[in-house]
Design an enzyme around this catalytic site. Sequence first.
Site, PDB file in Angstrom:
ATOM      1  CD1 TRP A  49      12.322  25.772   7.887  1.00 11.81           C
ATOM      2  CD2 TRP A  49      13.676  26.398   6.237  1.00 11.81           C
ATOM      3  NE1 TRP A  49      11.573  26.489   6.978  1.00 11.81           N
ATOM      4  CE2 TRP A  49      12.381  26.886   5.958  1.00 11.81           C
ATOM      5  CE3 TRP A  49      14.695  26.691   5.331  1.00 11.81           C
ATOM      6  CZ2 TRP A  49      12.074  27.618   4.822  1.00 11.81           C
ATOM      7  CZ3 TRP A  49      14.400  27.422   4.197  1.00 11.81           C
ATOM      8  CH2 TRP A  49      13.106  27.883   3.956  1.00 11.81           C
ATOM      9  CB  SER A  50      14.385  25.894  13.577  1.00 15.57           C
ATOM     10  OG  SER A  50      14.455  25.423  14.876  1.00 15.57           O
ATOM     11  CE1 TYR A  98      10.340  28.770   1.774  1.00 19.57           C
ATOM     12  CE2 TYR A  98      10.347  30.634   3.296  1.00 19.57           C
ATOM     13  CZ  TYR A  98       9.916  29.363   2.954  1.00 19.57           C
ATOM     14  OH  TYR A  98       9.056  28.695   3.785  1.00 19.57           O
ATOM     15  CD  GLN A 123      10.773  24.514  11.291  1.00 17.24           C
ATOM     16  OE1 GLN A 123      11.992  24.360  11.328  1.00 17.24           O
ATOM     17  NE2 GLN A 123      10.037  24.148  10.255  1.00 17.24           N
ATOM     18  CG  ASP A 185       4.495  23.655   6.858  1.00 18.50           C
ATOM     19  OD1 ASP A 185       4.960  23.194   7.909  1.00 18.50           O
ATOM     20  OD2 ASP A 185       5.200  24.249   6.026  1.00 18.50           O
ATOM     21  NE  ARG A 224       5.740  23.891  -1.653  1.00 18.56           N
ATOM     22  CZ  ARG A 224       6.402  24.062  -0.510  1.00 18.56           C
ATOM     23  NH1 ARG A 224       7.087  23.075   0.028  1.00 18.56           N
ATOM     24  NH2 ARG A 224       6.387  25.222   0.119  1.00 18.56           N
ATOM     25  CE1 TYR A 373       5.818  20.965   2.231  1.00 14.71           C
ATOM     26  CE2 TYR A 373       3.935  22.018   3.243  1.00 14.71           C
ATOM     27  CZ  TYR A 373       5.282  21.955   3.026  1.00 14.71           C
ATOM     28  OH  TYR A 373       6.090  22.888   3.601  1.00 14.71           O
ATOM     29  CD1 TRP A 374       4.184  19.125   5.667  1.00 13.36           C
ATOM     30  CD2 TRP A 374       4.486  17.254   6.855  1.00 13.36           C
ATOM     31  NE1 TRP A 374       5.521  19.048   6.003  1.00 13.36           N
ATOM     32  CE2 TRP A 374       5.739  17.913   6.735  1.00 13.36           C
ATOM     33  CE3 TRP A 374       4.426  16.052   7.561  1.00 13.36           C
ATOM     34  CZ2 TRP A 374       6.907  17.411   7.294  1.00 13.36           C
ATOM     35  CZ3 TRP A 374       5.585  15.547   8.122  1.00 13.36           C
ATOM     36  CH2 TRP A 374       6.811  16.226   7.983  1.00 13.36           C
ATOM     37  CD  GLU A 417      10.158  18.772   0.581  1.00  8.40           C
ATOM     38  OE1 GLU A 417       9.995  18.951  -0.651  1.00  8.40           O
ATOM     39  OE2 GLU A 417       9.891  19.641   1.437  1.00  8.40           O
TER      40      GLU A 417
HETATM   41  C1  2M8 Z   1       8.444  22.863   5.051  1.00 10.93           C
HETATM   42  O1  2M8 Z   1       7.993  24.122   5.550  1.00 10.93           O
HETATM   43  C2  2M8 Z   1       8.379  25.368   4.963  1.00 10.93           C
HETATM   44  C3  2M8 Z   1       7.907  26.452   5.905  1.00 10.93           C
HETATM   45  O2  2M8 Z   1       8.622  26.306   7.123  1.00 10.93           O
HETATM   46  C4  2M8 Z   1       7.815  25.567   3.561  1.00 10.93           C
HETATM   47  O3  2M8 Z   1       6.999  24.761   3.091  1.00 10.93           O
HETATM   48  O4  2M8 Z   1       8.197  26.545   2.915  1.00 10.93           O
HETATM   49  C5  2M8 Z   1       8.074  21.822   6.116  1.00 10.93           C
HETATM   50  O5  2M8 Z   1       8.183  20.518   5.614  1.00 10.93           O
HETATM   51  C6  2M8 Z   1       8.942  22.017   7.359  1.00 10.93           C
HETATM   52  O6  2M8 Z   1       8.722  20.983   8.277  1.00 10.93           O
HETATM   53  C7  2M8 Z   1      10.424  22.065   6.991  1.00 10.93           C
HETATM   54  O7  2M8 Z   1      11.162  22.399   8.135  1.00 10.93           O
HETATM   55  C8  2M8 Z   1      10.715  23.088   5.889  1.00 10.93           C
HETATM   56  C9  2M8 Z   1      12.138  23.040   5.365  1.00 10.93           C
HETATM   57  O8  2M8 Z   1      12.489  21.726   5.024  1.00 10.93           O
HETATM   58  O9  2M8 Z   1       9.831  22.856   4.771  1.00 10.93           O
END
Ligand code: 2M8
Length: 447
Positions: A49-50, A98, A123, A185, A224, A373-374, A417
Amino acid sequence: MTVRLPPASEGVTRPAPDDALFAGAMAVLGHNWHALHTLPATGLYPHQWSWDSAFIAIGSRHLSPRRAAQEMDSLLCGQWSDGRIPQIVFDPARDDDYSPGPSFWRSDLIPGAPATPTAGLIQPPNHAWACLLVHQADPQESERRQFLRRIYPKLLAWHEYLAVRRSRGRSGLACVIHPWETGMDNAPAWDAVLSGVTATRLREQSVDIAIPRPDLLHASASERPTNAEYANYLYLAARYRDHRCDDLDSTYPFVVEDPAFNAIWAASELAMAEIATLCGVEAGPHRDRAAAITDALSALWNADLDIYLARNVLTGELLQHAGIAGLIPLILPGAPHPRKLLGTLLGPRFALGRSILIPSYDLTASDYDGARYWRGPAWFNTAWMLVQGLRRHGFDDHAAALARVMRQAALAHNFPEYVDPRTGEAHGTRLFSWTAALALDVGQPLG
Ligand code: 2M8
């Protein structure tokens, strides 16, 4: 967990025997090391991931600056010819693990995509910031490998992509066109914009689409995003892909200016100024752009809440949700409201000093959820950025206290996480790379 040191181990610093955090973080980053980069987590996130890789490099520079530079080099192998650094660089062998994976994106069919399969989205641009910190960890090693000289033109192209392809209108801010691009997200701020997307999607899709959820094998559904949210995520991603990831598509239904994304961009422009100087290139344009983005952020300031808000570019409205993204501009030296932002951090919405880390969303809001999550939980990357911001503005005691809690929470819960900011309960996956990297970083002399 098998503890495995990275291959580039010559430069690895051994931990002091009593430093459990150092040893634990090193074990997590070794465990998640794959080929030439680090996975965020081996089960839930099996690709590169970026913005994760940039955060990871910030921590792994304390273990091996060479490996940290490798992390960034590896990510930039996925850069597109238009300059974008993609959200994900895929491991084609893990397509089923994934969603959406390489067979969804089929980036090989999109002009300008690299040979390696990637997502088309982006990102937050924390990469230049990370590259400067990696260089500073061992300038001689960096110089020997021409790290900054090699990476500067790539970072330049990335920032040009943001300035040219992602500026809609004259606000001076870059826009994002998918919640995934903010890195936060399912933040409640996106709900109102996404409800419009739901209406469009239902009009266009006459049958229900399948929603693969391999993520639920690794984290509880209650932690999630929901299937309804995923339906919109997949719809938006497919629409962008089907328009060949064309940023000029004027009918795209999700276009947002996010304060954290833009503050991180400005912080990276300041880092670019330092990198440019080290490379013997003119630094002025980077400083000017950082100042212009910082000024442009004022349009997102909300004086009632003392926080920055995201803007729906399609309607011009500010999205009235106090999320952690609105505090991230504190990282900027020119941020005009540092005391007000500190007040918001210390107040009832974010309870700095009384919560575990900092919640991702307003603790007093009726839709706050400390596990999902967020939508409430506390994350280590946002805490790390705020440690930097607090230090920058001289709030050293608050920064030190937050750094201490980061280290304690990371170690106590096996590098989670995210955590519930009220109870400290761990959520999401464990052995999470940026948690390990950033908890490690804030305890180091260079951190
Ligand atoms: C989460 O996002 C990914 C999609 O990019 C997912 O839920 O599958 C986020 O927390 C994102 O900020 C983070 O970069 C990624 C990988 O840790 O997971």
